[in-house]
Design a protein around this motif. Structure first.
Motif, PDB file in Angstrom:
ATOM      1  N   UNK A  68     -15.595  10.302  -7.414  1.00  0.00           N
ATOM      2  CA  UNK A  68     -15.490   8.905  -7.839  1.00  0.00           C
ATOM      3  C   UNK A  68     -14.055   8.558  -8.236  1.00  0.00           C
ATOM      4  N   UNK A  69     -13.385   9.500  -8.868  1.00  0.00           N
ATOM      5  CA  UNK A  69     -11.991   9.289  -9.250  1.00  0.00           C
ATOM      6  C   UNK A  69     -11.090   9.208  -8.013  1.00  0.00           C
ATOM      7  N   UNK A 119      -8.385   3.444  -3.767  1.00  0.00           N
ATOM      8  CA  UNK A 119      -8.593   2.001  -3.620  1.00  0.00           C
ATOM      9  C   UNK A 119      -7.655   1.193  -4.509  1.00  0.00           C
ATOM     10  N   UNK A 120      -7.373   1.691  -5.707  1.00  0.00           N
ATOM     11  CA  UNK A 120      -6.438   0.989  -6.588  1.00  0.00           C
ATOM     12  C   UNK A 120      -5.016   1.015  -6.026  1.00  0.00           C
ATOM     13  N   UNK A 121      -4.611   2.147  -5.489  1.00  0.00           N
ATOM     14  CA  UNK A 121      -3.268   2.240  -4.899  1.00  0.00           C
ATOM     15  C   UNK A 121      -3.142   1.297  -3.714  1.00  0.00           C
ATOM     16  N   UNK A 126      -0.636  -1.919  -3.350  1.00  0.00           N
ATOM     17  CA  UNK A 126       0.297  -2.058  -2.230  1.00  0.00           C
ATOM     18  C   UNK A 126       0.057  -3.355  -1.463  1.00  0.00           C
ATOM     19  N   UNK A 127      -1.212  -3.732  -1.309  1.00  0.00           N
ATOM     20  CA  UNK A 127      -1.518  -4.981  -0.607  1.00  0.00           C
ATOM     21  C   UNK A 127      -1.030  -6.193  -1.394  1.00  0.00           C
ATOM     22  N   UNK A 128      -1.159  -6.154  -2.713  1.00  0.00           N
ATOM     23  CA  UNK A 128      -0.647  -7.264  -3.529  1.00  0.00           C
ATOM     24  C   UNK A 128       0.870  -7.365  -3.411  1.00  0.00           C
ATOM     25  N   UNK A 129       1.539  -6.217  -3.324  1.00  0.00           N
ATOM     26  CA  UNK A 129       2.994  -6.257  -3.119  1.00  0.00           C
ATOM     27  C   UNK A 129       3.357  -6.815  -1.752  1.00  0.00           C
ATOM     28  N   UNK A 130       2.523  -6.523  -0.745  1.00  0.00           N
ATOM     29  CA  UNK A 130       2.750  -7.128   0.579  1.00  0.00           C
ATOM     30  C   UNK A 130       2.628  -8.641   0.499  1.00  0.00           C
ATOM     31  N   UNK A 131       1.628  -9.114  -0.237  1.00  0.00           N
ATOM     32  CA  UNK A 131       1.470 -10.575  -0.372  1.00  0.00           C
ATOM     33  C   UNK A 131       2.647 -11.218  -1.105  1.00  0.00           C
ATOM     34  N   UNK A 132       3.224 -10.496  -2.066  1.00  0.00           N
ATOM     35  CA  UNK A 132       4.377 -11.038  -2.790  1.00  0.00           C
ATOM     36  C   UNK A 132       5.621 -11.068  -1.896  1.00  0.00           C
ATOM     37  N   UNK A 133       5.805 -10.045  -1.079  1.00  0.00           N
ATOM     38  CA  UNK A 133       6.998  -9.989  -0.232  1.00  0.00           C
ATOM     39  C   UNK A 133       6.865 -10.836   1.027  1.00  0.00           C
ATOM     40  N   UNK A 134       5.640 -11.022   1.494  1.00  0.00           N
ATOM     41  CA  UNK A 134       5.429 -11.725   2.763  1.00  0.00           C
ATOM     42  C   UNK A 134       5.453 -13.167   2.642  1.00  0.00           C
TER      43      UNK A 134
END
Length: 99
Positions: free
Chosen positions: A78-79, A85-87, A91-99
């Protein structure tokens, strides 16, 4: 017809289910982390577009291997799922900020 009398849920041990879950986390969670990291690196590297994409793709293979190793190094499956999934979400949120 010994197959009819087989009660397969009783034959599954907790460790075999844990290994199966870790394997799925390593395969699919590792791919998710590697793919999102590849997208982020392709956007963030200060190189020409073609070189940036190629460098990100080459680094994603190493990140995939690290994520797969991580799935088997933590105490609980589970960990492993949670961390991968958290990582990838971060990373996806950072893609949205840079894109």
């Amino acid at each position: 017809m010994a197959f009819v009398n087989l009660k397969w849920p009783e034959k599954l041990s907790k460790s075999s289910v844990d290994i199966f879950s870790r394997s799925l986390a390593a395969i699919f969670g590792g791919y998710l982390v590697a793919a999102t990291a590849c997208g982020l690196l392709a956007l963030a590297l200060p190189l020409p577009v073609a070189e940036s994409v190629l460098t990100a793709m080459m680094l994603s293979f190493a990140l995939y291997a690290i994520a797969a190793l991580w799935a088997f190094s933590v105490k609980r499956s589970r960990q492993a799922w949670r961390d991968l999934l958290c990582i990838s979400t971060l990373l996806y949120l950072l893609i949205l900020l840079l894109g």
